[in-house]
Design an enzyme around this catalytic site. Structure first.
Site, short mmCIF file in Angstrom:
data_model
loop_
_atom_site.label_atom_id
_atom_site.label_comp_id
_atom_site.label_asym_id
_atom_site.label_seq_id
_atom_site.Cartn_x
_atom_site.Cartn_y
_atom_site.Cartn_z
N ASP A 169 17.46 4.87 7.02
CA ASP A 169 18.22 5.77 6.13
C ASP A 169 19.15 6.74 6.87
O ASP A 169 20.27 6.98 6.39
CB ASP A 169 17.26 6.56 5.23
CG ASP A 169 16.77 5.72 4.05
OD1 ASP A 169 17.31 4.62 3.83
OD2 ASP A 169 15.85 6.17 3.34
N HIS A 198 19.40 -0.86 -2.77
CA HIS A 198 19.05 -2.27 -2.81
C HIS A 198 17.78 -2.51 -3.62
O HIS A 198 17.73 -3.37 -4.48
CB HIS A 198 18.86 -2.74 -1.36
CG HIS A 198 18.11 -1.74 -0.50
ND1 HIS A 198 18.59 -0.48 -0.27
CD2 HIS A 198 16.89 -1.79 0.09
CE1 HIS A 198 17.71 0.19 0.47
NE2 HIS A 198 16.67 -0.58 0.69
N ARG A 199 16.71 -1.69 -3.35
CA ARG A 199 15.44 -1.94 -4.04
C ARG A 199 15.56 -1.62 -5.52
O ARG A 199 15.09 -2.36 -6.38
CB ARG A 199 14.32 -1.10 -3.39
CG ARG A 199 12.94 -1.67 -3.65
CD ARG A 199 11.83 -1.02 -2.82
NE ARG A 199 12.28 0.11 -2.04
CZ ARG A 199 12.59 0.04 -0.74
NH1 ARG A 199 12.47 -1.07 -0.08
NH2 ARG A 199 13.01 1.12 -0.11
N HIS A 201 4.92 5.34 -2.34
CA HIS A 201 6.28 5.70 -2.74
C HIS A 201 6.97 4.51 -3.42
O HIS A 201 7.59 4.65 -4.47
CB HIS A 201 7.05 6.16 -1.49
CG HIS A 201 8.50 6.35 -1.75
ND1 HIS A 201 9.01 7.49 -2.31
CD2 HIS A 201 9.56 5.53 -1.56
CE1 HIS A 201 10.31 7.37 -2.44
NE2 HIS A 201 10.68 6.18 -2.00
N ASN A 255 0.84 -1.20 0.00
CA ASN A 255 0.00 0.00 0.00
C ASN A 255 0.87 1.24 0.00
O ASN A 255 0.37 2.35 0.06
CB ASN A 255 -0.87 0.01 1.27
CG ASN A 255 -2.08 -0.87 1.10
OD1 ASN A 255 -2.76 -0.80 0.08
ND2 ASN A 255 -2.33 -1.73 2.08
N ASN A 256 2.19 1.03 -0.05
CA ASN A 256 3.13 2.15 0.03
C ASN A 256 3.25 2.81 -1.35
O ASN A 256 3.83 2.26 -2.27
CB ASN A 256 4.46 1.56 0.52
CG ASN A 256 5.55 2.61 0.65
OD1 ASN A 256 5.57 3.58 -0.10
ND2 ASN A 256 6.44 2.39 1.60
N ASP A 314 10.66 -7.81 -0.09
CA ASP A 314 10.96 -7.80 1.33
C ASP A 314 12.41 -7.35 1.49
O ASP A 314 13.28 -7.79 0.74
CB ASP A 314 10.75 -9.19 1.94
CG ASP A 314 10.38 -9.09 3.41
OD1 ASP A 314 9.50 -8.30 3.76
OD2 ASP A 314 11.00 -9.79 4.23
N THR A 315 12.62 -6.46 2.46
CA THR A 315 13.94 -5.85 2.63
C THR A 315 14.43 -6.03 4.05
O THR A 315 13.63 -5.98 4.99
CB THR A 315 13.86 -4.34 2.31
OG1 THR A 315 13.54 -4.18 0.95
CG2 THR A 315 15.18 -3.63 2.60
P1 IMP Z 1 10.01 -3.78 3.85
O1 IMP Z 1 10.24 -5.22 3.63
O2 IMP Z 1 10.26 -2.95 2.62
O3 IMP Z 1 8.70 -3.47 4.52
O4 IMP Z 1 11.15 -3.29 4.86
C1 IMP Z 1 11.27 -3.78 6.19
C2 IMP Z 1 11.95 -2.73 7.03
O5 IMP Z 1 13.28 -2.50 6.54
C3 IMP Z 1 11.29 -1.36 7.02
O6 IMP Z 1 10.31 -1.26 8.03
C4 IMP Z 1 12.44 -0.42 7.27
O7 IMP Z 1 12.69 -0.32 8.65
C5 IMP Z 1 13.62 -1.13 6.62
N1 IMP Z 1 13.84 -0.63 5.26
C6 IMP Z 1 13.39 -1.16 4.09
N2 IMP Z 1 13.82 -0.46 3.04
C7 IMP Z 1 14.55 0.56 3.56
C8 IMP Z 1 15.25 1.65 2.96
O8 IMP Z 1 15.28 1.84 1.73
N3 IMP Z 1 15.88 2.47 3.81
C9 IMP Z 1 15.86 2.31 5.16
N4 IMP Z 1 15.22 1.33 5.76
C10 IMP Z 1 14.56 0.45 4.97
#
Ligand code: IMP
Length: 204
Positions: free
Chosen positions: A154, A179-180, A11, A8-9, A71-72
């Site tokens: 960040d 990374h993304r 950005h 839902n993000n 997933d990050t």
């Molecule tokens: P998600 O899998 O994209 O929801 O990321 C999981 C968590 O990793 C997020 O809640 C952030 O705390 C962190 N995260 C993900 N992408 C980034 C980024 O580009 N910069 C900083 N923190 C990030």
């Protein structure tokens, strides 16, 4: 062909759309564009790969549409790869981004090495195939927070190719090396041949 993003993000959706926009005939939909109530997947995997797959597969099963999920995690060497897959809730279930940054700075006090990496795993699921792509950026955890931009960790992550933290960069600067961004460009290369062969079949 519509690809539904498991997010839902807005950005994230814009970043993904920008990178995949040159794939002919592909449109990106977000969960809010889709409208229909979709159950929120339980991300209980122990790896980024597992969680990306859980999100993509459950939403594909619920909608029948091709789905892309990501997933990050931030993997810190001195902490044996933590917070990793638990990055969103490092300081607790209701932690804010600021709480997580503070908890990580505390955990790093006295650490001999501050090296770390952000890693993103993308999973795409449709009725015919499951595809994975990955991207990472290496850097260091700074001694203190710097910068107002971005989100998450960040303010305390400085990529090795820059003097600035991610929070001190414009979003264009960050997207070029993030990374993304890298994971999405890798996904683009993996996915493009399937799109062009579908086009060829339609033209025939
Ligand atoms: P998600 O899998 O994209 O929801 O990321 C999981 C968590 O990793 C997020 O809640 C952030 O705390 C962190 N995260 C993900 N992408 C980034 C980024 O580009 N910069 C900083 N923190 C990030």
């Amino acid at each position: 062909m519509n690809i539904l993003l498991a997010t839902n993000n807005q950005h994230k959706a814009e970043e993904i759309e920008a990178i995949l926009s040159d794939l002919k005939g592909v449109s990106i939909l977000t969960l809010s564009d889709h409208g229909q109530d979709i159950p929120e997947p339980v991300e209980d995997g122990t790896t980024l790969e597992a969680n990306a797959w859980i999100k993509a597969k459950e939403i594909h099963d619920a909608t029948g549409l091709p789905v892309l999920a990501d997933d990050t995690g931030l993997e810190v060497d001195a902490l044996d790869g933590a917070p990793g897959v638990y990055s969103a809730r490092y300081a607790g279930d209701d932690a804010t981004y600021n709480d997580n940054c503070n908890a990580l700075l505390d955990a790093m006090k006295g650490a001999a090495s501050r090296t770390a990496r952000f890693r993103t795993v993308i999973c795409y699921v449709d009725s015919f195939r499951t595809l994975f792509a990955e991207g990472e950026v290496k850097g260091v955890i700074t001694q203190e927070k710097r910068g107002e931009g971005g989100f998450g960790y960040d303010p305390i992550f400085r990529p090795e190719e820059s003097e600035k933290t991610f929070a001190e960069m414009s979003s264009e600067e960050k997207n070029q090396i993030s990374h993304r961004g890298r994971a999405l460009r890798n996904f683009h290369s993996t996915f493009a041949p399937y799109v062009s062969s579908a086009e060829e079949r339609e033209d025939a």
